[in-house]
Design a protein around this motif. Structure first.
Motif, mmCIF file in Angstrom:
data_model
loop_
_atom_site.group_PDB
_atom_site.id
_atom_site.type_symbol
_atom_site.label_atom_id
_atom_site.label_comp_id
_atom_site.label_asym_id
_atom_site.label_seq_id
_atom_site.Cartn_x
_atom_site.Cartn_y
_atom_site.Cartn_z
ATOM 1 N N GLY A 198 80.659 46.508 -98.249
ATOM 2 C CA GLY A 198 81.027 47.917 -98.144
ATOM 3 C C GLY A 198 82.528 48.099 -98.184
ATOM 4 N N ALA A 199 83.040 48.964 -97.293
ATOM 5 C CA ALA A 199 84.462 49.317 -97.327
ATOM 6 C C ALA A 199 85.362 48.117 -97.039
ATOM 7 C CB ALA A 199 84.746 50.439 -96.334
ATOM 8 N N GLN A 200 84.966 47.274 -96.069
ATOM 9 C CA GLN A 200 85.760 46.090 -95.741
ATOM 10 C C GLN A 200 85.323 44.943 -96.641
ATOM 11 O OE1 GLN A 200 88.307 46.134 -93.704
ATOM 12 N NE2 GLN A 200 87.974 48.251 -93.092
ATOM 13 N N ALA A 201 85.687 45.023 -97.919
ATOM 14 C CA ALA A 201 85.077 44.151 -98.925
ATOM 15 C C ALA A 201 85.752 42.795 -99.050
ATOM 16 C CB ALA A 201 85.092 44.858 -100.286
ATOM 17 N N THR A 202 86.970 42.631 -98.548
ATOM 18 C CA THR A 202 87.708 41.393 -98.763
ATOM 19 C C THR A 202 87.141 40.267 -97.914
ATOM 20 O OG1 THR A 202 89.721 42.639 -99.252
ATOM 21 C CG2 THR A 202 89.976 40.313 -98.738
ATOM 22 N N VAL A 203 86.791 39.159 -98.587
ATOM 23 C CA VAL A 203 86.291 37.974 -97.896
ATOM 24 C C VAL A 203 87.387 36.925 -97.787
ATOM 25 C CG1 VAL A 203 84.534 36.169 -97.901
ATOM 26 C CG2 VAL A 203 84.010 38.400 -98.867
ATOM 27 N N CYS A 204 88.198 36.804 -98.836
ATOM 28 C CA CYS A 204 89.246 35.788 -98.887
ATOM 29 C C CYS A 204 90.503 36.417 -99.470
ATOM 30 C CB CYS A 204 88.787 34.613 -99.745
ATOM 31 S SG CYS A 204 90.054 33.369 -100.081
ATOM 32 N N GLY A 205 91.649 36.068 -98.913
ATOM 33 C CA GLY A 205 92.909 36.568 -99.452
ATOM 34 C C GLY A 205 93.984 35.505 -99.356
ATOM 35 N N GLY A 206 94.868 35.507 -100.351
ATOM 36 C CA GLY A 206 95.946 34.527 -100.306
ATOM 37 C C GLY A 206 96.899 34.685 -101.462
ATOM 38 N N GLY A 207 97.724 33.674 -101.648
ATOM 39 C CA GLY A 207 98.695 33.716 -102.719
ATOM 40 C C GLY A 207 99.779 32.675 -102.540
ATOM 41 N N ARG A 208 100.766 32.767 -103.417
ATOM 42 C CA ARG A 208 101.878 31.817 -103.430
ATOM 43 C C ARG A 208 102.991 32.319 -102.517
ATOM 44 N NH1 ARG A 208 103.622 27.489 -105.756
ATOM 45 N NH2 ARG A 208 101.596 27.246 -106.790
ATOM 46 N N TYR A 209 103.649 31.363 -101.821
ATOM 47 C CA TYR A 209 104.737 31.742 -100.904
ATOM 48 C C TYR A 209 105.865 30.709 -101.005
ATOM 49 C CZ TYR A 209 101.874 28.604 -97.970
ATOM 50 O OH TYR A 209 101.120 27.544 -97.490
ATOM 51 N N ASP A 210 106.522 30.701 -102.165
ATOM 52 C CA ASP A 210 107.517 29.669 -102.451
ATOM 53 C C ASP A 210 108.765 29.749 -101.579
ATOM 54 O OD1 ASP A 210 105.799 28.756 -104.364
ATOM 55 O OD2 ASP A 210 106.905 29.550 -106.083
ATOM 56 N N GLY A 211 109.012 30.889 -100.938
ATOM 57 C CA GLY A 211 110.230 30.992 -100.133
ATOM 58 C C GLY A 211 110.029 30.776 -98.649
ATOM 59 N N LEU A 212 108.790 30.667 -98.172
ATOM 60 C CA LEU A 212 108.540 30.642 -96.732
ATOM 61 C C LEU A 212 109.079 29.386 -96.064
ATOM 62 C CD1 LEU A 212 107.264 31.834 -94.194
ATOM 63 C CD2 LEU A 212 105.101 30.740 -94.847
ATOM 64 N N ILE A 213 108.891 28.239 -96.673
ATOM 65 C CA ILE A 213 109.312 26.992 -96.022
ATOM 66 C C ILE A 213 110.818 26.966 -95.836
ATOM 67 C CG2 ILE A 213 109.405 24.480 -96.322
ATOM 68 C CD1 ILE A 213 106.645 24.692 -97.678
ATOM 69 N N GLU A 214 111.547 27.414 -96.842
ATOM 70 C CA GLU A 214 113.014 27.500 -96.700
ATOM 71 C C GLU A 214 113.388 28.537 -95.647
ATOM 72 O OE1 GLU A 214 116.972 27.979 -99.572
ATOM 73 O OE2 GLU A 214 114.986 28.559 -100.301
ATOM 74 N N GLN A 215 112.672 29.630 -95.607
ATOM 75 C CA GLN A 215 112.935 30.691 -94.634
ATOM 76 C C GLN A 215 112.759 30.204 -93.198
ATOM 77 O OE1 GLN A 215 111.031 34.320 -95.851
ATOM 78 N NE2 GLN A 215 111.048 35.153 -93.788
ATOM 79 N N LEU A 216 111.881 29.217 -93.008
ATOM 80 C CA LEU A 216 111.632 28.680 -91.667
ATOM 81 C C LEU A 216 112.456 27.428 -91.381
ATOM 82 C CD1 LEU A 216 107.772 29.211 -91.321
ATOM 83 C CD2 LEU A 216 109.622 30.604 -90.400
ATOM 84 N N GLY A 217 113.454 27.164 -92.231
ATOM 85 C CA GLY A 217 114.385 26.077 -91.936
ATOM 86 C C GLY A 217 114.183 24.811 -92.726
ATOM 87 N N GLY A 218 113.259 24.805 -93.678
ATOM 88 C CA GLY A 218 113.018 23.621 -94.487
ATOM 89 C C GLY A 218 113.712 23.703 -95.831
ATOM 90 N N PRO A 219 113.508 22.707 -96.671
ATOM 91 C CA PRO A 219 114.097 22.734 -98.025
ATOM 92 C C PRO A 219 113.326 23.702 -98.906
ATOM 93 C CG PRO A 219 112.682 20.817 -97.768
ATOM 94 C CD PRO A 219 112.719 21.484 -96.420
ATOM 95 N N PRO A 220 113.916 24.176 -100.015
ATOM 96 C CA PRO A 220 113.167 25.022 -100.951
ATOM 97 C C PRO A 220 111.902 24.285 -101.409
ATOM 98 C CG PRO A 220 115.500 24.999 -101.503
ATOM 99 C CD PRO A 220 115.306 23.945 -100.451
ATOM 100 N N THR A 221 110.750 24.888 -101.161
ATOM 101 C CA THR A 221 109.470 24.202 -101.414
ATOM 102 C C THR A 221 108.439 25.199 -101.911
ATOM 103 O OG1 THR A 221 109.954 22.689 -99.569
ATOM 104 C CG2 THR A 221 107.699 22.696 -100.423
ATOM 105 N N ALA A 222 107.822 24.888 -103.017
ATOM 106 C CA ALA A 222 106.746 25.732 -103.531
ATOM 107 C C ALA A 222 105.485 25.522 -102.693
ATOM 108 C CB ALA A 222 106.463 25.397 -104.993
#
Length: 429
Positions: free
Chosen positions: A275-299
């Motif tokens: 019905g209205a709450q149709a999403t079962v799975c969600g995600g995607g790419r986050y190539d900048g997050l690891i660097e943002q949390l103090g790590g090296p640039p990492t895909a």
């Protein structure tokens, strides 16, 4: 005295509900093992800064939905609202990325303060994967394929994959400028929440559930028009991989996801059965997050599935007869009466369990007839009966419950076996 109750949105999972959860969890584990994913477990409680930096302070999750408090050391702590930031923090803290790219999965409870509804609670459970250190477009397709195949194996019907590209940070910055300018020209037609987001998180307006706002947004500029040539080529490569895998998809230029760390590929898998709450799975790419949390640039790329929604879907399918689930039953139901017999039954039940058999030991001291009726109801194929006479002779009565009829009848006609003979008889069954 007032009866204590669970907090709103914190739901007990009762024994009769657990077989479906356990079936899902077993299928998840088997699928992930086949995909060479390794499990990681992180704490429920993290420093608040992890989510403020990782998810984004302007998001609804950080701004409105987190369970945050000061501990006795005056540190700001938060019950994790999602799994990705915690997994990345753990990978950085323990140097996992120095060992090469990581294929990880997790499961467990998450916490968000929002209005409870079917398939969505304040304490909810997720299972997810994180592919850290993978930049190739095939990793986008593989992550999606793992989710798609898992849902298919579980028997979830009406699946649809929706995709969009969010581009790189430069693409998003260019689009944000274009979108904000357009939204400011039409802000009087937007709902109140969307007007507030124009200056804080304008891309989230595209995901508004307000029907009037959605009608206005039909004319809004599209993010895909702001993508660089490199971002377009990357997205096209992902689509070609999905075509090769024969996974059907629909392009959704309004799909943005709710967390700030996403870049390039964003996707959702929905089910028409929800019905209205149709999403079962969600995600995607986050190539900048690891660097943002103090790590090296990492895909990196990952996704999460809400288990409550999955359980709701499969429970509906089970009720409709499209998904079969056999309730767990013991291999043996052990009946005894009399002090010596009960002591021997206690020992025998342990021996059988150590030999790999599932055993339910009747502890009621009720009459044989009542115990044998419970043996019938348990679904066990075998009943083992020990009375005082059997205890003195060192034997048991073995009854085959699969022959039907009342188990309390004609017990004396069953096999009389020693414990050793019983083990051999059950090993042949």
């Amino acid at each position: 005295m007032e009866k204590l109750q669970s907090l709103r949105g914190m739901v007990d999972l009762l024994p009769e509900q657990m077989p479906l959860w356990q079936q899902i969890e077993a299928t998840v584990r088997a699928q992930f093992e086949r995909a060479a994913l390794r499990e990681i477990r992180t704490p429920l409680l993290e420093v608040t800064e992890l989510f403020a930096r990782g998810i984004g302070e302007a998001t609804d999750v950080v701004g409105k939905e987190m369970y945050t408090f000061l501990d006795r050391g005056e540190r700001s702590c938060t019950l994790r609202p999602e799994g990705t930031a915690s997994v990345v923090r753990a990978a950085l803290q323990h140097g996992l990325l120095s060992q090469g790219a990581q294929r990880l999965w997790y499961t467990g409870p998450m916490f968000r303060y929002e209005r409870p509804q079917a398939g969505r609670q304040r304490q909810f459970h997720q299972v997810g994967i994180e592919l850290l250190g993978f930049a190739d477009t095939r990793s986008d397709a593989e992550a999606i394929a793992i989710a798609w195949d898992l849902l298919m194996e579980l028997g979830v019907g009406g699946l649809a994959l929706e995709l969009n590209s969010l581009g790189d940070p430069a693409d998003r910055a260019a689009y944000r400028t274009t979108l904000v300018s357009w939204l400011q020209q039409h802000q009087e037609q937007l709902d109140a929440d969307s007007r507030e987001r124009i200056t804080t998180n304008p891309l989230r307006i595209l995901d508004s559930k307000n029907t009037d706002t959605q009608a206005v947004l039909a004319e809004a500029p599209l993010l895909i028009d702001s993508l660089s040539e490199a971002s377009r080529e990357r997205f096209d490569a992902v689509l070609r991989s999905l075509d090769a895998l024969e996974i059907p998809y629909q392009l959704n230029p309004r799909l943005v996801r709710g967390l700030d760390y996403y870049t390039h590929t964003a996707f959702e898998i929905t089910s028409s059965q929800l019905g209205a709450q149709a999403t079962v799975c969600g995600g995607g790419r986050y190539d900048g997050l690891i660097e943002q949390l103090g790590g090296p640039p990492t895909a990196a790329i990952g996704w999460a599935i809400g288990l409550e929604r999955l359980v709701l879907l499969l429970a509906q399918a089970q009720a409709a007869g499209t998904v079969a689930l056999a309730p767990p039953t013991p291999d043996v139901y052990l009946v005894s009466r009399g002090e010596q017999a009960e002591r021997q039954a206690l020992v025998l039940s342990r021996q059988l369990r150590q030999a790999g058999r599932s055993v339910e030991l009747d502890l009621t001291r009720a009459a044989f007839g009542k115990q044998l009726k419970r043996a019938d109801r348990s679904g066990a194929p075998w009943a083992v009966v020990i009375g005082e006479g059997e205890a003195e002779q060192g034997v048991v009565l073995l009854k085959d419950l699969r022959r039907g009829g009342n188990a309390a009848e004609a017990v004396s006609l069953e096999q009389r076996l020693s414990a050793e003979q019983l083990m051999k008889a059950l090993s042949r069954s």
